[in-house]
Structure formats: structure tokens, C-alpha cells
Scaffold this active site. Structure first.
Site, PDB file in Angstrom:
ATOM      1  N   HIS A   1      23.869  86.242  81.309  1.00 39.94           N
ATOM      2  CA  HIS A   1      25.181  87.650  81.155  1.00 39.94           C
ATOM      3  C   HIS A   1      24.374  88.842  80.157  1.00 39.94           C
ATOM      4  CE1 HIS A   1      25.914  86.682  77.203  1.00 39.94           C
ATOM      5  NE2 HIS A   1      26.507  85.712  77.646  1.00 39.94           N
TER       6      HIS A   1
ATOM      7  N   GLU B   1      25.317  89.971  71.901  1.00 40.82           N
ATOM      8  CA  GLU B   1      25.987  88.431  72.320  1.00 40.82           C
ATOM      9  C   GLU B   1      24.926  87.573  72.874  1.00 40.82           C
ATOM     10  OE1 GLU B   1      29.829  88.568  74.585  1.00 40.82           O
ATOM     11  OE2 GLU B   1      29.542  90.060  74.349  1.00 40.82           O
TER      12      GLU B   1
ATOM     13  N   GLU C   1      27.563  85.892  68.192  1.00 36.67           N
ATOM     14  CA  GLU C   1      27.782  87.261  69.270  1.00 36.67           C
ATOM     15  C   GLU C   1      28.571  88.306  67.873  1.00 36.67           C
ATOM     16  OE1 GLU C   1      31.887  87.777  71.433  1.00 36.67           O
ATOM     17  OE2 GLU C   1      31.126  89.464  72.652  1.00 36.67           O
TER      18      GLU C   1
ATOM     19  N   ASP D   1      35.348  91.307  68.452  1.00 40.08           N
ATOM     20  CA  ASP D   1      35.019  90.868  69.702  1.00 40.08           C
ATOM     21  C   ASP D   1      33.668  90.183  69.606  1.00 40.08           C
ATOM     22  OD1 ASP D   1      34.700  89.193  72.367  1.00 40.08           O
ATOM     23  OD2 ASP D   1      33.635  90.908  73.222  1.00 40.08           O
TER      24      ASP D   1
ATOM     25  N   HIS E   1      28.342  95.136  75.171  1.00 36.51           N
ATOM     26  CA  HIS E   1      29.755  95.843  75.876  1.00 36.51           C
ATOM     27  C   HIS E   1      29.494  96.388  74.504  1.00 36.51           C
ATOM     28  CE1 HIS E   1      32.967  93.195  74.485  1.00 36.51           C
ATOM     29  NE2 HIS E   1      31.408  92.199  74.776  1.00 36.51           N
TER      30      HIS E   1
ATOM     31  N   ASP F   1      35.321  81.914  71.315  1.00 36.66           N
ATOM     32  CA  ASP F   1      34.461  83.569  71.098  1.00 36.66           C
ATOM     33  C   ASP F   1      35.977  83.934  71.256  1.00 36.66           C
ATOM     34  OD1 ASP F   1      34.665  86.252  72.451  1.00 36.66           O
ATOM     35  OD2 ASP F   1      33.320  85.056  74.307  1.00 36.66           O
TER      36      ASP F   1
ATOM     37  N   ARG G   1      26.720  81.053  72.160  1.00 29.83           N
ATOM     38  CA  ARG G   1      26.819  82.281  72.109  1.00 29.83           C
ATOM     39  C   ARG G   1      26.722  82.299  70.578  1.00 29.83           C
ATOM     40  NH1 ARG G   1      29.521  83.409  76.064  1.00 29.83           N
ATOM     41  NH2 ARG G   1      31.365  83.408  75.794  1.00 29.83           N
TER      42      ARG G   1
ATOM     43  N   HIS H   1      36.152  95.567  75.942  1.00 34.22           N
ATOM     44  CA  HIS H   1      35.422  95.846  76.701  1.00 34.22           C
ATOM     45  C   HIS H   1      35.622  97.336  77.320  1.00 34.22           C
ATOM     46  CE1 HIS H   1      34.078  91.450  79.374  1.00 34.22           C
ATOM     47  NE2 HIS H   1      34.205  91.879  78.497  1.00 34.22           N
TER      48      HIS H   1
ATOM     49  N   ASP I   1      63.771  89.070  85.613  1.00 33.01           N
ATOM     50  CA  ASP I   1      63.909  90.115  84.612  1.00 33.01           C
ATOM     51  C   ASP I   1      63.304  90.237  83.070  1.00 33.01           C
ATOM     52  OD1 ASP I   1      65.333  88.511  83.049  1.00 33.01           O
ATOM     53  OD2 ASP I   1      67.386  89.790  82.907  1.00 33.01           O
TER      54      ASP I   1
ATOM     55  N   TYR J   1      22.736  78.801  77.824  1.00 35.36           N
ATOM     56  CA  TYR J   1      23.890  78.009  78.385  1.00 35.36           C
ATOM     57  C   TYR J   1      23.125  76.859  79.720  1.00 35.36           C
ATOM     58  CZ  TYR J   1      26.154  82.023  77.247  1.00 35.36           C
ATOM     59  OH  TYR J   1      26.877  82.970  76.705  1.00 35.36           O
TER      60      TYR J   1
ATOM     61  N   HIS K   1      33.444  81.925  81.341  1.00 34.80           N
ATOM     62  CA  HIS K   1      35.668  83.053  80.470  1.00 34.80           C
ATOM     63  C   HIS K   1      36.100  81.478  81.295  1.00 34.80           C
ATOM     64  CE1 HIS K   1      33.574  86.805  82.644  1.00 34.80           C
ATOM     65  NE2 HIS K   1      33.353  87.146  81.402  1.00 34.80           N
TER      66      HIS K   1
HETATM   67  N1  GLY Z   1      34.870  88.022  74.981  1.00 27.60           N
HETATM   68  C1  GLY Z   1      34.682  88.609  75.924  1.00 27.60           C
HETATM   69  C2  GLY Z   1      33.335  88.990  75.904  1.00 27.60           C
HETATM   70  O1  GLY Z   1      32.745  88.992  75.252  1.00 27.60           O
HETATM   71  O2  GLY Z   1      32.872  89.997  76.874  1.00 27.60           O
HETATM   72 MN    MN Z   2      34.018  87.907  73.158  1.00 29.50          MN
HETATM   73 MN    MN Z   3      31.530  90.380  73.838  1.00 24.98          MN
END
Ligand code: GLY
Ligand code: MN
Ligand code: MN
Length: 438
Positions: free
Chosen positions: A349, A383, A407, A270, A353, A259, A405, A360, A39, A387, A242
Site C-alpha cells: 500500500h 503508515e 500509523e 487513524d 492519506h 488499526d 503496521r 480517507h 423500518d 506483511y 482490511h
Molecule cells: N484505517 C484505514 C487506514 O489506515 O487507511
Molecule cells: Mn488506519
Molecule cells: Mn490510515
């Protein structure tokens, strides 16, 4: 209760209804609470669309907006006051206080939803709700079925059902001044947290120790939760995009990629920075880092209203592909490598975004098959990363396992852009200086 001025939510509801014909009815549900086990519930987080339109933080709530010929009417359904339930589970706004607190025309008990919805939907020309929500689909279908069954009593069911998501996505994509201020605050908190991580980082610390330092800074500065699962990835782990295990010791001469961004009153930051665990970049780490940084700057350089979203990726790819050729990590001509996307071996990638209430965030990236032009008030991440597979024996060992990375969070402005996270050191010299001074 409300995190932005009440007028902001009212204006959003008006803006939404102004796009709809007379007779339209909008229905939107609060997020359902989720059971973790037994619960015990998962931490509750309000649905972003519901939050966007009324700023009400409780579960078991529904907002209905009716575009009557005589003017719009907003109705909220919420939990009734209940002393015993509130002792066990927390305070409730209650039906009586809801209209005043939320600046909504009328409120009803959530227990009366099934019955009252029939009244609110009767005679509506069309109904809009979020097709992405399964619970809402069920609620709407059930209500329409009930209403149809009452047709001999003169009840009229809306015949046109439309998806609310695209309208709200388009509105949420363009941030108001109040939203930008909120996002700047989330970014400021997150910048301080990243600086703290750089300052305290030591060889032998665990990734989760650094994560805790970041989260502690989020909390003491007023953010109750993270915007997404933080990534604290030492050494090779940075090559797992991830990675969230965050449970390995940080080694001398490795980089660590963090990140992490806080959520502040339903708006996300982010941010990613990559820095040396011992405070000094090695020569190969520095070479890869500065290549990613050059790509990052190239992507920023094309941001202005009217530029397509894809221009950022194109600029970053051109710089990184040339750099990878210069370092011997790719072979051939720049043109061929870009055409064949061979850079994707190291940069798999996209450039970024939309960012907003969700990390996102909502909003489409293409219109009629073409990359969407940037507009004033959009917020995007930038970003780029590289890698290098730690296990790829075809690659010179000096590069293997390096993952970088960088960002930042960028607001598109009339004269270009504003980097909301620019206060966080990004150059090799500035990062090393911060770490050395700690
Ligand atoms: N932290 C998720 C991204 O950078 O998209
Ligand atoms: Mn990120
Ligand atoms: Mn991001």
C-alpha cells in the site's frame, strides 16, 4: 448543536463564496438517512461537506448559498417542528430556531424545497453542487427542468453547472486552528484507547474483546463512534490489510495489529500499533517491527512544507527495501529492487492519506501530474507496513505470517511537522515496558 464556534462555519461559507462570481448559487444536501432493514435505519452520520459548511446535524436538510450583488444570502431548509414525529424519532431544531442556532440568514420548511428552490435559482448565473452525490444530481436536474418550463413566465435557469467538490476538497485539506484542536482531541482519545488495549491484552482473549476495550475507551472519553471499522488482527490476520472480522482468539507468541481511531464531532483519528499478544516480541518479530519503525521515522524525517507527498513513500521504501535485503527477504541490488518495486510483495500500500472529517479525507495528491507539495495545515497519516504471506513456502518460515503496521497522524507545520499521536508508545522497549507494567 454547533461543534465548532459559529464564526468558523460563517467564515467557511464566506471563503467559499469569495471564490465565486456574483450570481452563483451553491446547493448542498444533508446526508440521506439509510434503511438497514424493515423500518430500522442505519446509524445516521452527517455528510462531511454539509457539516463543514453549517454544522447542522439533522437529516432532511439543504443549504443554499446565494452570491447576490447586494451580498451573500444563506438559506437552510429543515424539518418543521412536529410533536408526534419528535416523540417517535427525536428532537428537531425547527424552522423558527434554525437561523439563530445556525447563524444562517433564512430558513424554510424542507417540504417547501421544490417550490422555494425555483425562486432561489431563478436568474442565477451558475450553480454549484457536489457532482459526487447522486441524490443531489437528481434534485438539481429536477429543479432546473421545472425552472426551464417556466421560461415564458420570465424565469431564468442557470446555464453553467459546476462541481462543488474540488472547491470544498481544497478548503477542507487545510485545517484551521480549531480543526487541529479537534483532531488533537480525537487523537488523544484514540491514543488512550490503544494504550488500554496494550495494557489488558492477554493470550486467549478474542480479537473482539480487544476491539471492545478500544471502543469502550472511545465512548467513556466522549467519542460517540469510530472513524472507520476497527481492525484487530492477531497473527496471520494482520496480513489481510482490511481485516475486520475481529473474531479469532489471540495466540501466544503472535503479534496483534490494531488499526482503530475514534471520530470526535466529525473529525477522525487513524492509528495503528502492532504489539506482541504475550508482551514480548520474538527475535524475528522484533526485526520486522524495527524495520517498519525505521521506515516510519524516515518518512517523518522528510515532512516539511514544500516537500512532495511522495517523498514520504520514497524515504520509507528506501529503508524497507534495504532492510528486506539485509534480512534475506529480497535479493539483488537496492537500486534494482526499488526500480522493479519488488518490495511490493511485502509492502503493497502507500505511505498514507489525508486525514480530517473523513478518515480517507478529501484532497488531491497530484497537481499537473506531479506529487503535491505539503503545506502548513495539512494532516496526513504515515503508515508503513510489512506483511509476510503466511502461505508462501519460498519464504524462510521464521518470517511467515508476520504483519506489522505503524500509523501516526501528522500535522504539517511551518518548521516541519507535529505528530498528533506521539503520546502512544512505538518503540519495542516502550511497548514491552507498558505491557509489563500492566
Ligand atoms: N484505517 C484505514 C487506514 O489506515 O487507511
Ligand atoms: Mn488506519
Ligand atoms: Mn490510515
Amino acid at each position: 448543536m454547533l461543534k465548532l464556534p459559529s464564526a468558523e462555519y460563517t467564515q467557511r461559507r464566506q471563503q467559499l463564496l469569495a471564490q465565486l462570481p456574483v450570481g452563483a448559487v451553491v446547493l448542498i444536501q444533508a446526508a440521506a438517512s439509510q434503511i438497514r432493514n424493515g423500518d430500522v435505519e442505519q446509524d445516521y452520520r452527517q455528510n462531511s461537506n454539509f457539516q463543514y459548511l453549517c454544522g447542522f446535524l439533522e437529516s432532511d436538510a439543504v443549504l443554499v448559498l446565494s452570491n447576490h450583488a447586494t451580498g451573500p444570502v444563506s438559506s437552510v431548509f429543515c424539518r418543521s417542528k412536529d410533536k408526534l414525529q419528535e416523540i417517535w424519532h427525536g428532537r428537531r431544531l425547527g424552522v423558527e430556531a434554525a437561523p439563530g442556532a445556525l447563524n444562517i440568514d433564512q430558513a424554510f420548511a424542507i417540504d417547501s424545497l421544490a417550490e422555494k428552490l425555483l425562486e432561489l435559482l431563478d436568474g442565477a448565473s451558475q450553480m454549484l453542487y457536489c457532482f459526487s452525490r447522486e441524490d443531489t444530481q437528481q434534485l438539481v436536474q429536477h429543479s432546473l427542468q421545472q425552472l426551464r418550463a417556466l421560461s415564458r413566465q420570465g424565469k431564468q435557469c442557470p446555464t453553467y453547472l459546476a462541481d462543488l467538490d474540488p472547491l470544498l476538497d481544497a478548503m477542507r485539506l487545510l485545517k484551521s486552528a480549531a480543526e487541529v484542536a479537534q483532531m488533537q482531541a480525537a487523537c488523544d482519545i484514540s491514543v488512550t484507547a490503544h494504550k488500554r488495549a496494550m495494557s489488558v491484552c492477554k493470550v486467549g482473549m478474542n480479537e473482539y474483546h480487544l476491539a471492545a476495550e478500544v471502543h469502550h475507551q472511545f465512548a467513556v472519553q466522549g467519542s460517540a463512534r469510530v472513524a472507520y471499522g476497527s481492525i484487530v488482527a492477531g497473527g496471520d490476520n494482520a496480513c489481510i490489510l482490511h481485516y475486520t472480522n475481529n473474531d479469532q482468539p489471540l495466540q501466544d507468541s503472535d503479534l496483534v495489529l490494531i488499526d482503530a481511531g475514534c471520530e470526535l464531532d466529525h473529525y477522525a483519528a487513524d492509528i495503528t500499533r502492532t504489539f506482541p499478544v504475550n508482551g514480548r516480541f520474538t527475535a524475528p518479530q522484533k526485526a520486522i517491527y524495527e524495520l517498519v519503525l525505521a521506515a516510519h521515522q524516515a518518512a517523518l524525517g522528510v515532512i516539511k512544507p514544500g516537500a512532495p507527498f511522495s517523498a514520504m513513500q520514497d524515504a520509507a521504501v528506501a529503508v524497507m527495501t534495504q532492510g528486506l535485503l539485509d534480512l534475506g527477504l529480497l535479493e539483488g541490488t537496492l537500486e534494482n529492487n526499488i526500480d522493479e518495486q519488488s518490495y511490493r510483495q511485502y509492502y503493497m500500500h502507500n505511505i498514507g492519506h489525508w486525514l480530517g472529517m473523513d478518515v480517507h479525507d478529501v484532497g488531491i495528491y497530484k497537481i499537473d501530474g506531479e506529487s503535491r507539495p505539503l503545506e502548513v495545515g495539512m494532516v496526513t497519516t504515515v503508515e508503513p507496513g510489512l506483511y509476510i504471506d503466511p502461505e508462501d513456502e519460498t519464504i524462510d518460515p521464521q518470517w511467515r505470517g508476520i504483519g506489522v503496521r505503524i500509523e501516526d497522524n501528522i500535522l504539517v507545520t511551518s518548521d516541519g511537522y507535529l505528530n498528533l499521536t506521539q503520546a502512544l508508545p512505538v518503540s519495542v522497549a516502550d511497548i514491552e515496558a507498558l505491557m509489563a507494567s500492566a
